[in-house]
Design an enzyme around this catalytic site. Structure first.
Site, PDB file in Angstrom:
ATOM      1  N   TYR A 160       0.841  -1.211   0.000  1.00  0.00           N
ATOM      2  CA  TYR A 160       0.000   0.000   0.000  1.00  0.00           C
ATOM      3  C   TYR A 160       0.875   1.261   0.000  1.00  0.00           C
ATOM      4  CZ  TYR A 160      -3.955  -3.012   1.315  1.00  0.00           C
ATOM      5  OH  TYR A 160      -4.934  -3.968   1.346  1.00  0.00           O
ATOM      6  N   LYS A 167      -0.864   8.937   4.148  1.00  0.00           N
ATOM      7  CA  LYS A 167      -1.220   9.039   5.564  1.00  0.00           C
ATOM      8  C   LYS A 167      -0.044   9.543   6.402  1.00  0.00           C
ATOM      9  CE  LYS A 167      -5.583   7.769   5.450  1.00  0.00           C
ATOM     10  NZ  LYS A 167      -6.668   8.670   5.875  1.00  0.00           N
TER      11      LYS A 167
HETATM   12  N1  LIG Z   1     -11.475   1.418   8.389  1.00  0.00           N
HETATM   13  C1  LIG Z   1     -10.318   1.245   9.019  1.00  0.00           C
HETATM   14  O1  LIG Z   1     -10.027   0.174   9.578  1.00  0.00           O
HETATM   15  C2  LIG Z   1      -9.331   2.389   9.093  1.00  0.00           C
HETATM   16  C3  LIG Z   1      -8.031   2.139   9.568  1.00  0.00           C
HETATM   17  C4  LIG Z   1      -7.122   3.184   9.616  1.00  0.00           C
HETATM   18  C5  LIG Z   1      -7.488   4.459   9.186  1.00  0.00           C
HETATM   19  N2  LIG Z   1      -8.753   4.660   8.740  1.00  0.00           N
HETATM   20  C6  LIG Z   1      -9.098   6.020   8.264  1.00  0.00           C
HETATM   21  O2  LIG Z   1     -10.302   6.429   8.883  1.00  0.00           O
HETATM   22  C7  LIG Z   1     -11.092   7.190   7.965  1.00  0.00           C
HETATM   23  C8  LIG Z   1     -12.468   6.554   7.788  1.00  0.00           C
HETATM   24  O3  LIG Z   1     -12.292   5.192   7.400  1.00  0.00           O
HETATM   25  P1  LIG Z   1     -13.421   4.388   6.588  1.00  0.00           P
HETATM   26  O4  LIG Z   1     -12.928   2.986   6.474  1.00  0.00           O
HETATM   27  O5  LIG Z   1     -14.747   4.670   7.183  1.00  0.00           O
HETATM   28  O6  LIG Z   1     -13.283   5.154   5.166  1.00  0.00           O
HETATM   29  P2  LIG Z   1     -13.820   4.685   3.727  1.00  0.00           P
HETATM   30  O7  LIG Z   1     -15.035   3.870   3.907  1.00  0.00           O
HETATM   31  O8  LIG Z   1     -12.675   4.074   2.975  1.00  0.00           O
HETATM   32  O9  LIG Z   1     -14.134   6.092   3.046  1.00  0.00           O
HETATM   33  C9  LIG Z   1     -15.035   7.002   3.639  1.00  0.00           C
HETATM   34  C10 LIG Z   1     -15.701   7.803   2.583  1.00  0.00           C
HETATM   35  O10 LIG Z   1     -14.766   8.589   1.837  1.00  0.00           O
HETATM   36  C11 LIG Z   1     -15.496   9.102   0.753  1.00  0.00           C
HETATM   37  N3  LIG Z   1     -14.635   9.437  -0.387  1.00  0.00           N
HETATM   38  C12 LIG Z   1     -13.771   8.654  -1.068  1.00  0.00           C
HETATM   39  N4  LIG Z   1     -13.259   9.334  -2.126  1.00  0.00           N
HETATM   40  C13 LIG Z   1     -13.816  10.581  -2.108  1.00  0.00           C
HETATM   41  C14 LIG Z   1     -13.700  11.732  -2.919  1.00  0.00           C
HETATM   42  N5  LIG Z   1     -12.929  11.778  -4.011  1.00  0.00           N
HETATM   43  N6  LIG Z   1     -14.420  12.831  -2.582  1.00  0.00           N
HETATM   44  C15 LIG Z   1     -15.204  12.814  -1.493  1.00  0.00           C
HETATM   45  N7  LIG Z   1     -15.365  11.760  -0.692  1.00  0.00           N
HETATM   46  C16 LIG Z   1     -14.678  10.650  -0.996  1.00  0.00           C
HETATM   47  C17 LIG Z   1     -16.513   8.031   0.357  1.00  0.00           C
HETATM   48  O11 LIG Z   1     -17.790   8.685   0.277  1.00  0.00           O
HETATM   49  P3  LIG Z   1     -19.036   8.104  -0.594  1.00  0.00           P
HETATM   50  O12 LIG Z   1     -19.310   6.727  -0.030  1.00  0.00           O
HETATM   51  O13 LIG Z   1     -20.122   9.075  -0.350  1.00  0.00           O
HETATM   52  O14 LIG Z   1     -18.593   8.067  -2.036  1.00  0.00           O
HETATM   53  C18 LIG Z   1     -16.424   7.021   1.505  1.00  0.00           C
HETATM   54  O15 LIG Z   1     -17.668   6.561   1.960  1.00  0.00           O
HETATM   55  C19 LIG Z   1     -10.301   7.240   6.655  1.00  0.00           C
HETATM   56  O16 LIG Z   1      -9.545   8.428   6.600  1.00  0.00           O
HETATM   57  C20 LIG Z   1      -9.377   6.036   6.771  1.00  0.00           C
HETATM   58  O17 LIG Z   1      -8.179   6.148   6.019  1.00  0.00           O
HETATM   59  C21 LIG Z   1      -9.675   3.666   8.662  1.00  0.00           C
END
Ligand SMILES: NC(=O)c1ccc[n+]([C@@H]2O[C@H](COP(=O)([O-])OP(=O)(O)OC[C@H]3O[C@@H](n4cnc5c(N)ncnc54)[C@H](OP(=O)(O)O)[C@@H]3O)[C@@H](O)[C@H]2O)c1
Length: 249
Positions: A160, A167
């Site tokens: 990745y 990040k």
């Molecule tokens: N999930 C984990 O385990 C994890 C671990 C470490 C860090 N994080 C961080 O925590 C945060 C939330 O995680 P998550 O897993 O809930 O995130 P996610 O589901 O991967 O993404 C959240 C939202 O980002 C929006 N997005 C993507 N591309 C976009 C663009 N070009 N313009 C506007 N919106 C956009 C999408 O909205 P739409 O659905 O409306 O298109 C998506 O629903 C992220 O920053 C992620 O990197 C998550």
């Protein structure tokens, strides 16, 4: 004395929060938590309109004002429109949570220019320009920004590479913004490990649990707790809260 939960219920009354990527998953849990503490919440979404509308209904049921605003955060003009519309419809902004992101697997040999730009534009350029657009509103309110990094911004994952670079950039962005926007605006970040969510590959969780001293993955409640802490941590800026069950130790 009121119990802790009761005091928190009203703690953000009269405040306005905008959470990017809040239609579902972590962003949504954070948005609902802020609303449950009393804030009115703008649900930003990109493609998930019906989930965003559901999130708005969930927040309105808590007695708070909400609206779903669409924007592709890869475009600076769309970001500026998002914050202008927020100011017009909500009268200001107190809390910005930059949660929207992507998570694109890409090794050295298969990283194309498009993959690189998509990862960096969404994960790093967007939070910068959201902060820039929000700054005049947050300066007025003495507000707070919370960015989402990732333990992948600390640990080098060769599967990745663009994601990890983006990040790691969020961690430095958080420190730069904290200094540039002080003393009016506090800026902190959360770097989560694996957060368990329906639909994610089960091997992600199993691999994480094997490596994390606390022997479990995180939950969206764990993340919402951390956001709530940072919103209220009045003497903290420029810091990264690592929320990973000890995975990076
Ligand atoms: N999930 C984990 O385990 C994890 C671990 C470490 C860090 N994080 C961080 O925590 C945060 C939330 O995680 P998550 O897993 O809930 O995130 P996610 O589901 O991967 O993404 C959240 C939202 O980002 C929006 N997005 C993507 N591309 C976009 C663009 N070009 N313009 C506007 N919106 C956009 C999408 O909205 P739409 O659905 O409306 O298109 C998506 O629903 C992220 O920053 C992620 O990197 C998550």
């Amino acid at each position: 004395m009121l119990p802790f939960r009761a005091t928190m219920d009203a703690a953000l009354q009269g405040r306005v929060a905008l959470v990017t990527g809040a239609a579902k998953r972590i962003g949504r849990a954070v948005a609902v938590r802020l609303a449950s503490e009393g804030a009115d919440v703008v649900i930003h979404y990109h493609r998930s309109k019906s989930d965003a509308d559901d999130a708005v209904s969930e927040i309105e049921k808590l007695g708070r004002k909400s609206a779903a605003l669409q924007a592709d955060l890869c475009g600076v003009a769309e970001i500026q429109r998002l914050f202008q519309e927020t100011a017009e419809r909500f009268g200001g902004l107190d809390i910005l949570v930059n949660s929207a992101a992507n998570f694109i697997p890409a090794r050295l040999e298969d990283t194309t220019e498009k993959i690189w730009d998509t990862a960096l534009d969404t994960n790093l350029k967007a939070p910068f320009f959201c902060a820039q657009a929000a700054a005049p509103l947050l300066k007025k309110s003495g507000g707070v920004i919370i960015n989402f990094a990732d333990i992948g911004g600390i640990l080098p994952w060769t599967g990745y590479i663009p994601h990890c670079a983006s990040k790691a950039g969020v961690i430095m962005l958080t420190k730069c913004l904290a200094k540039a926007l002080a003393p009016e605006i506090r800026v902190n970040a959360i770097a989560p490990g694996t957060i368990t969510m329906a639909g994610d590959p089960s091997e992600w969780e199993a691999d994480f649990v094997r490596r994390a001293p606390l022997r479990r993955a995180g939950t969206t409640d764990d993340v919402a707790d951390a956001v709530s802490y940072l919103v209220h941590a009045k003497f903290m800026t420029g810091q990264v809260l690592i929320l990973d069950g000890g995975r990076t130790l």
